[in-house]
Design a protein around this motif. Structure first.
Motif: not given
Length: 598
Positions: A354-373
């Motif tokens: 379940d932790k991995y599922k939440v991690y995936g969802e949070l990356i989808h939600t907040y990862g739009y401005d993630l820096e490369e690398g």
């Protein structure tokens, strides 16, 4: 061994009171190492059984006749030729040895009066029955011992008979003086118990320990730990017991633990007696012990020996017969328990899914401005309102990192679902095998083992050979009668449990089982009566506790309910049931007062 020189002295005394001067009317050899004489005398007819078995040698008077082979063995024919219709003129024990000699008077082929001697040696694996002429020459023996088998003594036709040399350095306990006792026994560098049984002929470790107990001395202590008064007190207790032997003041008895005989003697064994009394006092307390010792006294040492060896033979024979089945069950249990532990560990690893599922969802939600690398993402977990740091693979973009976590989640979810079913199957198999192991502990006859073996075959633990036919089942459940006259039935194995519960019992009959452990189903036939005595419930509960894996516990919780509320899940193993409403009682699993119907 319990069959020591003192027991022999009691037996010789009893034989002299009953069969001395009796005529030998029949001689049979029902087993390779066993003889059965039928004797007629002024006191009536008697049967004398004797065995040179390496594991259970014996000699006693019995009322039981045993079937003999159609063709008598050579040793039996020899005895018939020489001493059939002979008369026993002397019965004695040489020097407190584990030996009984019978001098027999008979007529030879010419009608002249002759004498022969039958010597029964009861010495464990060295036991033998030897037939000698009047001058001590061996005519024959039930076991031949050549020089290849023993460098100490040959037992062969034509050889001169001599008493085994194993006891040459030992003293006769009936003749020892205080001076000899102090010089020969109380100066040995061993424990007190060992000094006693190692110094005297015919005294076993059991009797040596009893002498120490009567003297209030710890027999495990070294001899030199005793002072002069202690040694003198020990000798007095030793002498008093030997006086009882000389005066034939015997008290034949059997010591049992539960239902299994563990010892016998011709004297009261004080340590067991006191333990039994203590247990009797404690029987209504929370500390009662199902393994409590019980001493039963008899008026005849022959009755003691016959009952002890008959009971011991049942336990010994069934244990030997069930060795292979026990090994199969224990091996399967060990394998399944290891598998269960591994599956439990793997299941624990899936808790992160379940932790991995939440991690995936949070990356989808907040990862739009993630820096490369980037190596991690710090974000608010909207499920818990806490900030979390999510590790990232710097070579992947946000979408790929999210997918990686979703893939981990999917894999662990599938593993969890598969393991949940597998763990349930493994646990069911362990429960099934544990119930079979309990059935093996309950089994008393070979017929009981046949039904257990059939179950192992049916469930694939044993392969059935093509030539083997399905065994014919003769085993039946135990049948007890309660103090109030109610019929109580106990399944000996899973098939019998199934039969009792779902085919034999009716809806209003009462059903009992030990809570949370493998054990027998107990069914009480109520005859549709509704007002049943409390004592009946307690006695049925004791049966359910005794015939379970918890029989050695002080107290056992028993579930009981009417049979109509007991259900069987589809596809479950035989004897497996479920129930959702029940009553409970706590019992001490002692069934010594219950009546077993044969």
């Amino acid at each position: 061994m319990a069959f020591d020189g003192l027991v022999i002295s009691n037996l010789v005394y009893e034989l002299n009171q009953t069969i001395l001067n009796a005529k030998i009317s029949k001689i049979a050899q029902p087993e390779n190492d066993e003889l059965l004489f039928t004797l007629k005398g002024s006191n009536g007819q008697f049967r004398l059984a004797m065995s040179a078995s390496a594991s259970l040698p014996f000699l006693y008077l019995t009322e039981t006749n045993k079937p003999s082979p159609l063709t008598a063995p050579n040793f039996c024919m020899l005895l018939r030729k020489h001493i059939a219709n002979g008369r026993i003129i002397k019965i004695y024990q040489p020097h407190m040895e584990r030996i009984i000699r019978f001098d027999i008077e008979h007529l030879d082929e010419m009608g002249d009066l002759c004498q022969k001697t039958l010597i029964v040696e009861l010495m464990g694996k060295h036991s033998n029955i030897i037939f000698c002429s009047s001058d001590g020459t061996i005519i024959d023996s039930i076991k031949h011992v050549s020089s290849m088998m023993s460098s100490v003594r040959e037992v062969l036709p034509g050889r001169a008979y001599c008493i085994p040399a194993t006891q040459e350095d030992k003293l006769n306990p009936l003749e020892v003086t205080e001076e000899v006792f102090m010089e020969s026994v109380m100066k040995k560098p061993v424990s007190i118990t060992k000094a006693i049984y190692g110094s005297f002929t015919g005294i076993s470790p059991v009797i040596a320990n009893e002498i120490c107990y009567r003297a209030s001395i710890d027999g495990d202590m070294p001899v030199d730990s005793l002072d002069a008064d202690g040694k003198k007190h020990l000798f007095h207790n030793f002498s008093w017991m030997m006086e009882d032997v000389k005066n034939h003041n015997y008290c034949p008895n059997i010591i049992t633990r539960g239902r299994e005989p563990i010892d016998f003697s011709c004297f009261r064994l004080s340590e067991y007696v006191h333990t039994a009394l203590d247990q009797k006092i404690m029987q209504n307390t929370d500390h009662a012990d199902t393994n409590a010792y019980t001493m039963t006294e008899y008026d005849s040492i022959s009755k003691v020996l016959e009952e002890y060896y008959a009971s011991k033979n049942i336990y010994t024979r069934i244990r030997q017969k069930s060795v292979d089945l026990r090994k199969i069950v224990s091996t399967a249990l060990e394998r399944n328990r290891k598998k269960y532990q591994l599956q439990q560990k793997q299941l624990k690893d899936t808790e992160k899914r379940d932790k991995y599922k939440v991690y995936g969802e949070l990356i989808h939600t907040y990862g739009y401005d993630l820096e490369e690398g980037a190596k991690q993402l710090e974000a608010l977990n909207y499920y818990t309102n806490e900030n979390v740091k999510i590790p990232l693979d710097p070579t992947l973009d946000a979408k790929a990192n999210a997918q990686k976590y979703f893939d981990k989640y999917g894999k662990l979810k599938r593993t969890y679902e598969a393991l949940t079913d597998l763990i349930e199957e493994t646990k069911s198999e362990i429960d099934h095998l544990e119930s079979i192991a309990t059935s093996l502990d309950i089994a008393l006859t070979e017929d009981d083992l046949v039904q257990i073996k059939e179950e192992l075959v049916e469930y694939g633990y044993i392969k059935r050979k093509r030539t083997d036919k399905k065994a014919k089942i003769k085993s039946k459940p135990f049948h007890y009668i309660s103090s109030d006259g109610y019929h109580m039935y106990v399944g000996k194995n899973n098939y019998q449990n199934e039969e009792l519960t779902f085919k034999f019992a009716t809806g209003n009959d009462w059903w009992f089982h030990a809570k949370g452990m493998p054990g027998s189903h107990v069914v009480v036939k109520t005859n549709n009566e509704t007002d049943l005595p409390d004592r009946m419930f307690e006695e049925a509960g004791k049966l359910a506790g005794y015939y379970s894996s918890g029989r050695d516990s002080d107290k056992i919780e028993i579930d009981y309910l009417q049979k109509k509320n007991v259900k069987k899940p589809n596809g479950s193993a035989p004897g497996f049931v479920v129930y959702y409403t029940n009553f409970s009682l706590t019992v001490h699993p002692d069934i010594s007062g219950l009546t077993l119907v044969e």
